[in-house]
Design an enzyme around this catalytic site. Sequence first.
Site, PDB file in Angstrom:
ATOM      1  N   ASP A 109      71.483  52.369  20.434  1.00  0.00           N
ATOM      2  CA  ASP A 109      71.933  53.855  20.493  1.00  0.00           C
ATOM      3  C   ASP A 109      71.694  54.486  18.861  1.00  0.00           C
ATOM      4  O   ASP A 109      72.242  55.597  18.795  1.00  0.00           O
ATOM      5  CB  ASP A 109      73.218  53.812  20.825  1.00  0.00           C
ATOM      6  N   GLU A 143      46.754  54.604  53.685  1.00  0.00           N
ATOM      7  CA  GLU A 143      47.131  56.213  53.301  1.00  0.00           C
ATOM      8  C   GLU A 143      48.910  56.262  53.064  1.00  0.00           C
ATOM      9  O   GLU A 143      49.103  57.266  52.386  1.00  0.00           O
ATOM     10  CB  GLU A 143      46.751  57.013  54.346  1.00  0.00           C
ATOM     11  N   ASP A 188      70.917  45.924  20.881  1.00  0.00           N
ATOM     12  CA  ASP A 188      71.663  46.240  19.575  1.00  0.00           C
ATOM     13  C   ASP A 188      73.247  45.512  19.884  1.00  0.00           C
ATOM     14  O   ASP A 188      73.787  45.416  20.905  1.00  0.00           O
ATOM     15  CB  ASP A 188      71.754  47.699  19.212  1.00  0.00           C
ATOM     16  N   ASN A 201      41.395  42.923  59.965  1.00  0.00           N
ATOM     17  CA  ASN A 201      40.520  44.004  60.820  1.00  0.00           C
ATOM     18  C   ASN A 201      38.993  43.830  60.444  1.00  0.00           C
ATOM     19  O   ASN A 201      38.236  44.064  61.548  1.00  0.00           O
ATOM     20  CB  ASN A 201      41.210  45.137  60.777  1.00  0.00           C
ATOM     21  N   ASN A 220      46.452  54.007  64.173  1.00  0.00           N
ATOM     22  CA  ASN A 220      46.812  54.010  62.895  1.00  0.00           C
ATOM     23  C   ASN A 220      47.993  54.866  62.751  1.00  0.00           C
ATOM     24  O   ASN A 220      48.998  54.576  61.757  1.00  0.00           O
ATOM     25  CB  ASN A 220      45.548  54.359  62.289  1.00  0.00           C
ATOM     26  N   ASP A 274      67.282  52.064  15.992  1.00  0.00           N
ATOM     27  CA  ASP A 274      66.627  51.763  17.268  1.00  0.00           C
ATOM     28  C   ASP A 274      65.481  52.318  17.880  1.00  0.00           C
ATOM     29  O   ASP A 274      64.876  51.826  18.937  1.00  0.00           O
ATOM     30  CB  ASP A 274      68.014  51.603  18.329  1.00  0.00           C
ATOM     31  N   ASP A 283      51.500  53.757  61.118  1.00  0.00           N
ATOM     32  CA  ASP A 283      51.973  54.430  59.912  1.00  0.00           C
ATOM     33  C   ASP A 283      53.218  54.816  60.055  1.00  0.00           C
ATOM     34  O   ASP A 283      54.253  54.764  59.042  1.00  0.00           O
ATOM     35  CB  ASP A 283      51.222  55.692  59.481  1.00  0.00           C
TER      36      ASP A 283
END
Length: 870
Positions: A616, A304, A346, A684, A709, A620, A713
Amino acid sequence: MNTRKEAGKSAGGNAAKVSDQLLERSRTDADTALRELESRSSGLTAAEAEARLKRHGLNEIAREKRQSPLARLGNNVKNPLVLLLIALGVLSYLTGDLRATTVIFVMVVLGVVLRFFQEMRADNAAEKLKAMVNTTATVVRDGQDAEVPLKMLVPGDIVRLNAGDMVPADLRILSAKDLFLNQAALTGESLPVEKSAAPASADIQNPLDLPDIGFLGSSVESGVATGVVVRTGARTYFGSLAASIVGRRQLTSFDKGINKFTWLMIRFIAVMVPAVFLINGLSKHNWLEAFLFAMAVAVGLTPEMLPMIVTVNLSKGALMMARKKVIVKRLNAIQNFGATDVLCTDKTGTLTQGKIVLEKHLDVSGNESPRVLHYGYLNSYFQTGLKNLMDEAILDHGHLEEDLQVKTGYRKIDEIPFDFVRRRMSVIVEDQQNQHILICKGAVEEIMRLSVRVEVGGEVLEVQPEHDAHRKRLVQDLNAQGFRVVAVAYKVMPGADHEPHYGIRDEADMTLLGFLAFLDPPKETAAEALKRLHALHVDVKILTGDNEIVTAYICREVGMPVDKILLGSKIEAMSEAELAEAANATGIFAKLAPAQKEHIIRALQSRGRVVGFLGDGINDAPALKAADVGISVDGAVDIAKESSDIILMENSLLVLEQGVIEGRRVFGNIIKYIKMAASSNFGNMFSVVGASAFLPFLPMLPIQVLTNNLLYDFSQTAIPTDAVDADWLTRPRKWTIGAIQRFIFFIGPISSIFDYLTFAVMLSVFHARSNPALFHTGWFVESLFTQTLIIHVIRTNKIPFIQSRASWPLIATSLIIVAAGAWLTVSPLAGALGFVPLPPLYWLLLGLMLLGYVILTQFVKTWFYRRFGE
């Protein structure tokens, strides 16, 4: 009610309404259009414009508006992983497990809130920088031309259009000269379409075919025009379609990789959770307990924190780039920057300073000639199209305006604007003898091809091939010294009783006058930037419309090898396969048409290359859109800035190297979390399924799984602060889900080995089969310690803690979490969470298992990288 269908009907209805109004406006003459819009050729007054702005609103469409905090929060919640957690939390509440409900929603809030505030920080930084990017339109206000921000335009405004401009609203063209617009954003058709002021015929029903309407979303490829604004913002043709086209941007490889990983984890959950539920229900005959445990396992398997980790890393990268005056218009462009292995650029204004100086004005014999300068000045002075850097360099000789008595001695009759096919432009002026003189300035080979005479020492002679060869050598010598050369020619036109209309056909049978030589030196940072990019294994390729001799000179100046140059004329004859092969093997491309730049980029992409493009100019824009990362500069033309993902606000190219490194750092930290979460979850699966099968009780209580958990986290929130090994940053990094799956299959089961070892210790040493609470506590602590420790092994290809150490915030969160986990077993909360104190021998055995876990994981990881590489 089907809101999507209703929205589609609404968008379609708006488009039809706008189409009808544009059709009606296009069929009237220019004077009538002005009258109906309550405007005039001298433009609106400032007071009128302000009143209309209040009535019609800003000239913006939905996709350009900044996302509101509420909408952003809603989007963060709509992530599939977050929605899964919310659903599990609701189920926990409905089954009466309030403790589990609380823990689950704390996880949701932790992930969503962190992501929300980091996105807001990045967005605010980007907005401040965007305010520095001036995208304006030339508008007639109070009888004077003025530069006005696009969003401030109102219906009735008189707008001037030149090559390189974006069409700022839906316009009725009032006057035009060789005007060609690119409407690819609206029609998908890459070829430009010609527009004029003549009213449309009644048989045209498709608004996009109207010859006298310019649409928001299109851009000026060549020519000049004046138009009156008909509709702005959401009321434009483009704006009316916004509801149906917003959000359809093609997913990048990064987006696709994240989505693939998310659904891989969801598939794990879809297999694992029913298996755990059925095994526990059938073996222990307590289906409610089995259901609650299966739900807790589902939460434990859900990565999550992934949305938060991804967003915080990208936002952190954007903030770092913002501090270096780089605007990141699209967050995912940062990661793509890191994956780039070819940077196409360029030459003019990117590798070079873009500050062109007129150094020489020579006649056809190579002698200094004031007359060449005078004609060049008249051409640049009277043209109304996009004045390029060479025009500005010529006009810097401001004394000529007085010396030549330009305002009184000459009158402009007409002009033939520049385009990238002809590569020249002409003005027609009337002198004091009432002669019409066409003065043409442009690419040397084009002007020489159209010149049948030359002027030498005031005498006009027919062109002789041997003298032509001498002139070409003169130009080549200048090019070899780094000069950009344009030719100047003229033609005295036959008189006319009325004002004639001149066109491209008149650019023939001219007299070559001489050459203008400009110097545009390389940027001071160019050579160093290219060297650093090469060290990062980014190939740099030059894509320029300039000739091969000047290009070779500049490339040598910045340290690029000039062993092979491919010209646009040769590319035309190549098949797609041949171009892909040539594009991969060649470093310098010269004399390219705009479309050829795009073709080269697509050819490189077909070979699996990730391509960045730095440009630029007007020419382009197609390449910027085609590239995986489009990079432009603040001084670029509007359409180039609009087409880019990243805008450099400062002149130094060294920021390119920093952008590549930052992209790789961002990707590295995201991959750390993904590898760790995926391998841990995969391990797991084996541990939970096995324990559920042979234990007479649940392997861990649902509230313990959720607490484990939540703590884990929290320890991962510091990953975005972590450093990435310097040697990992030296190569481009791409998303490969196959490599991640391989890593999961080899590294994941290692955690299960130590889980089962823990089961054996708890059952045989501490006899926990008759004491479920002791078993639960022992596995909770071992699981939390190993999961928290594993990030320090996975985060680097080196030996953890010795050759590579995590950032202090990551070390701190890891220590805090393992300390909190150990404390919970003896805290006042222990009873509520189902924990009991662990015997001293357990901690000794745990230390030995952790040491073994690190050594085995490090051994397998080292073998894995040697066997499979990255």
